[in-house]
Design a protein around this motif. Structure first.
Motif, PDB file in Angstrom:
ATOM      1  N   LEU A  41      71.788 -44.600  -1.129  1.00 25.31           N
ATOM      2  CA  LEU A  41      70.848 -43.507  -0.905  1.00 25.31           C
ATOM      3  C   LEU A  41      69.830 -43.981   0.116  1.00 25.31           C
ATOM      4  O   LEU A  41      69.266 -45.068  -0.025  1.00 25.31           O
ATOM      5  CB  LEU A  41      70.130 -43.139  -2.209  1.00 25.31           C
ATOM      6  N   GLU A  42      69.613 -43.191   1.141  1.00 24.97           N
ATOM      7  CA  GLU A  42      68.575 -43.470   2.128  1.00 24.97           C
ATOM      8  C   GLU A  42      67.463 -42.445   1.957  1.00 24.97           C
ATOM      9  O   GLU A  42      67.739 -41.245   1.891  1.00 24.97           O
ATOM     10  CB  GLU A  42      69.120 -43.374   3.554  1.00 24.97           C
ATOM     11  N   VAL A  43      66.227 -42.927   1.869  1.00 26.75           N
ATOM     12  CA  VAL A  43      65.083 -42.027   1.732  1.00 26.75           C
ATOM     13  C   VAL A  43      64.094 -42.353   2.845  1.00 26.75           C
ATOM     14  O   VAL A  43      63.659 -43.495   2.980  1.00 26.75           O
ATOM     15  CB  VAL A  43      64.395 -42.168   0.359  1.00 26.75           C
ATOM     16  N   LEU A  44      63.767 -41.345   3.614  1.00 27.73           N
ATOM     17  CA  LEU A  44      62.793 -41.463   4.688  1.00 27.73           C
ATOM     18  C   LEU A  44      61.594 -40.605   4.307  1.00 27.73           C
ATOM     19  O   LEU A  44      61.731 -39.390   4.103  1.00 27.73           O
ATOM     20  CB  LEU A  44      63.406 -40.983   6.008  1.00 27.73           C
ATOM     21  N   PHE A  45      60.434 -41.228   4.169  1.00 30.30           N
ATOM     22  CA  PHE A  45      59.191 -40.522   3.843  1.00 30.30           C
ATOM     23  C   PHE A  45      58.427 -40.325   5.155  1.00 30.30           C
ATOM     24  O   PHE A  45      58.129 -41.301   5.851  1.00 30.30           O
ATOM     25  CB  PHE A  45      58.350 -41.347   2.868  1.00 30.30           C
ATOM     26  N   VAL A  46      58.136 -39.069   5.489  1.00 29.32           N
ATOM     27  CA  VAL A  46      57.529 -38.755   6.788  1.00 29.32           C
ATOM     28  C   VAL A  46      56.319 -37.840   6.642  1.00 29.32           C
ATOM     29  O   VAL A  46      56.100 -37.244   5.591  1.00 29.32           O
ATOM     30  CB  VAL A  46      58.559 -38.087   7.735  1.00 29.32           C
ATOM     31  N   ASN A  47      55.564 -37.705   7.732  1.00 32.07           N
ATOM     32  CA  ASN A  47      54.408 -36.813   7.750  1.00 32.07           C
ATOM     33  C   ASN A  47      54.833 -35.395   8.157  1.00 32.07           C
ATOM     34  O   ASN A  47      56.002 -35.140   8.446  1.00 32.07           O
ATOM     35  CB  ASN A  47      53.314 -37.369   8.675  1.00 32.07           C
ATOM     36  N   ASP A  48      53.876 -34.483   8.176  1.00 30.26           N
ATOM     37  CA  ASP A  48      54.165 -33.075   8.480  1.00 30.26           C
ATOM     38  C   ASP A  48      54.803 -32.890   9.854  1.00 30.26           C
ATOM     39  O   ASP A  48      55.737 -32.101  10.007  1.00 30.26           O
ATOM     40  CB  ASP A  48      52.875 -32.245   8.416  1.00 30.26           C
ATOM     41  N   ARG A  49      54.294 -33.583  10.835  1.00 28.63           N
ATOM     42  CA  ARG A  49      54.795 -33.414  12.197  1.00 28.63           C
ATOM     43  C   ARG A  49      56.260 -33.839  12.313  1.00 28.63           C
ATOM     44  O   ARG A  49      57.088 -33.117  12.867  1.00 28.63           O
ATOM     45  CB  ARG A  49      53.927 -34.217  13.159  1.00 28.63           C
ATOM     46  N   SER A  51      73.981 -34.635   2.472  1.00 21.66           N
ATOM     47  CA  SER A  51      74.935 -35.240   1.531  1.00 21.66           C
ATOM     48  C   SER A  51      76.296 -35.352   2.193  1.00 21.66           C
ATOM     49  O   SER A  51      76.772 -34.399   2.812  1.00 21.66           O
ATOM     50  CB  SER A  51      75.046 -34.395   0.262  1.00 21.66           C
ATOM     51  N   TYR A  52      76.899 -36.520   2.035  1.00 20.87           N
ATOM     52  CA  TYR A  52      78.231 -36.759   2.584  1.00 20.87           C
ATOM     53  C   TYR A  52      79.302 -36.707   1.497  1.00 20.87           C
ATOM     54  O   TYR A  52      80.468 -36.954   1.775  1.00 20.87           O
ATOM     55  CB  TYR A  52      78.257 -38.106   3.312  1.00 20.87           C
ATOM     56  N   PHE A  53      78.931 -36.374   0.283  1.00 12.21           N
ATOM     57  CA  PHE A  53      79.904 -36.293  -0.803  1.00 12.21           C
ATOM     58  C   PHE A  53      80.947 -35.204  -0.554  1.00 12.21           C
ATOM     59  O   PHE A  53      82.082 -35.328  -0.977  1.00 12.21           O
ATOM     60  CB  PHE A  53      79.214 -36.048  -2.153  1.00 12.21           C
ATOM     61  N   GLU A  54      80.546 -34.134   0.102  1.00 14.35           N
ATOM     62  CA  GLU A  54      81.474 -33.032   0.329  1.00 14.35           C
ATOM     63  C   GLU A  54      82.050 -33.043   1.747  1.00 14.35           C
ATOM     64  O   GLU A  54      82.648 -32.065   2.186  1.00 14.35           O
ATOM     65  CB  GLU A  54      80.781 -31.708   0.033  1.00 14.35           C
ATOM     66  N   ALA A  55      81.905 -34.157   2.451  1.00 13.31           N
ATOM     67  CA  ALA A  55      82.458 -34.284   3.798  1.00 13.31           C
ATOM     68  C   ALA A  55      83.980 -34.431   3.712  1.00 13.31           C
ATOM     69  O   ALA A  55      84.538 -34.719   2.650  1.00 13.31           O
ATOM     70  CB  ALA A  55      81.850 -35.480   4.502  1.00 13.31           C
ATOM     71  N   GLU A  56      84.655 -34.243   4.844  1.00 16.18           N
ATOM     72  CA  GLU A  56      86.118 -34.358   4.873  1.00 16.18           C
ATOM     73  C   GLU A  56      86.584 -35.751   4.474  1.00 16.18           C
ATOM     74  O   GLU A  56      87.574 -35.897   3.773  1.00 16.18           O
ATOM     75  CB  GLU A  56      86.637 -34.006   6.266  1.00 16.18           C
ATOM     76  N   CYS A  57      85.901 -36.770   4.937  1.00 18.36           N
ATOM     77  CA  CYS A  57      86.256 -38.147   4.597  1.00 18.36           C
ATOM     78  C   CYS A  57      85.486 -38.562   3.356  1.00 18.36           C
ATOM     79  O   CYS A  57      84.286 -38.316   3.267  1.00 18.36           O
ATOM     80  CB  CYS A  57      85.906 -39.091   5.743  1.00 18.36           C
ATOM     81  N   THR A  68      76.467 -44.966   2.921  1.00 18.33           N
ATOM     82  CA  THR A  68      75.438 -43.970   2.650  1.00 18.33           C
ATOM     83  C   THR A  68      76.111 -42.656   2.280  1.00 18.33           C
ATOM     84  O   THR A  68      76.930 -42.143   3.031  1.00 18.33           O
ATOM     85  CB  THR A  68      74.528 -43.766   3.875  1.00 18.33           C
ATOM     86  N   ALA A  69      75.765 -42.140   1.104  1.00 20.98           N
ATOM     87  CA  ALA A  69      76.321 -40.875   0.638  1.00 20.98           C
ATOM     88  C   ALA A  69      75.290 -39.759   0.699  1.00 20.98           C
ATOM     89  O   ALA A  69      75.643 -38.594   0.846  1.00 20.98           O
ATOM     90  CB  ALA A  69      76.839 -41.019  -0.788  1.00 20.98           C
ATOM     91  N   VAL A  70      74.001 -40.120   0.560  1.00 24.76           N
ATOM     92  CA  VAL A  70      72.930 -39.120   0.553  1.00 24.76           C
ATOM     93  C   VAL A  70      71.750 -39.650   1.354  1.00 24.76           C
ATOM     94  O   VAL A  70      71.381 -40.818   1.217  1.00 24.76           O
ATOM     95  CB  VAL A  70      72.471 -38.808  -0.896  1.00 24.76           C
ATOM     96  N   GLN A  71      71.200 -38.776   2.168  1.00 21.90           N
ATOM     97  CA  GLN A  71      69.953 -39.072   2.881  1.00 21.90           C
ATOM     98  C   GLN A  71      68.949 -37.999   2.485  1.00 21.90           C
ATOM     99  O   GLN A  71      69.255 -36.810   2.518  1.00 21.90           O
ATOM    100  CB  GLN A  71      70.169 -39.043   4.397  1.00 21.90           C
TER     101      GLN A  71
END
Length: 163
Positions: free
Chosen positions: A41-49, A71-77, A84-87
């Protein structure tokens, strides 16, 4: 979920401690119904801009938002072990504002809710109509209550004091 990668681009808000965040997110992912396989799982915490920019580029919407899920869980591959499965792209400043506005809430609860909301989206859940939005809210609350019952309190992970 066996791996977590985070990037905190939300100064001056304090960055959560990675070990507690990992424990919280692993259990939240499990409660949301995500697979119990070896994925990241990748989590990016960002500001409003930055969030407004991502919202335009990824979702095609104008303005800022609270969380964006990829989410890449429902991707073709299929997702291979360790990939990484979820960002999640999360806006702590939206949580700060909403936590002050909403009755019976706070920054930590809102930020936890956004993470849970994003994980629920990663399972394929939608909130685009009133019925699915109400279902998503019930699921968020169920996961939050379960995490609290297991002593995984959002306030201990996402504390903030800007005084």
């Amino acid at each position: 979920m066996n791996h977590l990668a985070t990037a905190w681009k939300s100064r001056p808000l304090p960055k959560p401690e990675n070990k507690r965040l990992f424990t919280f997110l692993c259990r939240a992912a499990d409660l949301a119904g995500l697979p119990r396989t070896d994925w990241e799982l990748e989590v990016l915490f960002v500001n409003d801009r930055a969030m407004a920019r991502y919202n335009e580029e990824i979702v095609g919407h104008t303005g800022t938002t609270d969380v964006i899920t990829i989410s890449y869980f429902e991707a073709e591959c299929p997702v291979l072990p360790g990939e990484t499965a979820v960002q999640l792209i999360v806006n702590p400043f939206a949580a700060l504002r909403e936590g002050e506005r909403r009755k019976n809430s706070d920054y930590a609860t809102e930020l936890a809710r956004y993470l849970i909301h994003g994980l629920l989206h990663a399972t394929g859940r939608s909130d685009l109509d009133p019925k699915s939005r109400a279902s998503m809210r019930r699921s968020e609350l169920r996961v939050l209550r379960r995490l609290a019952a297991e002593n995984l309190f959002p306030a201990e992970i996402f504390s903030v004091n800007l005084q």
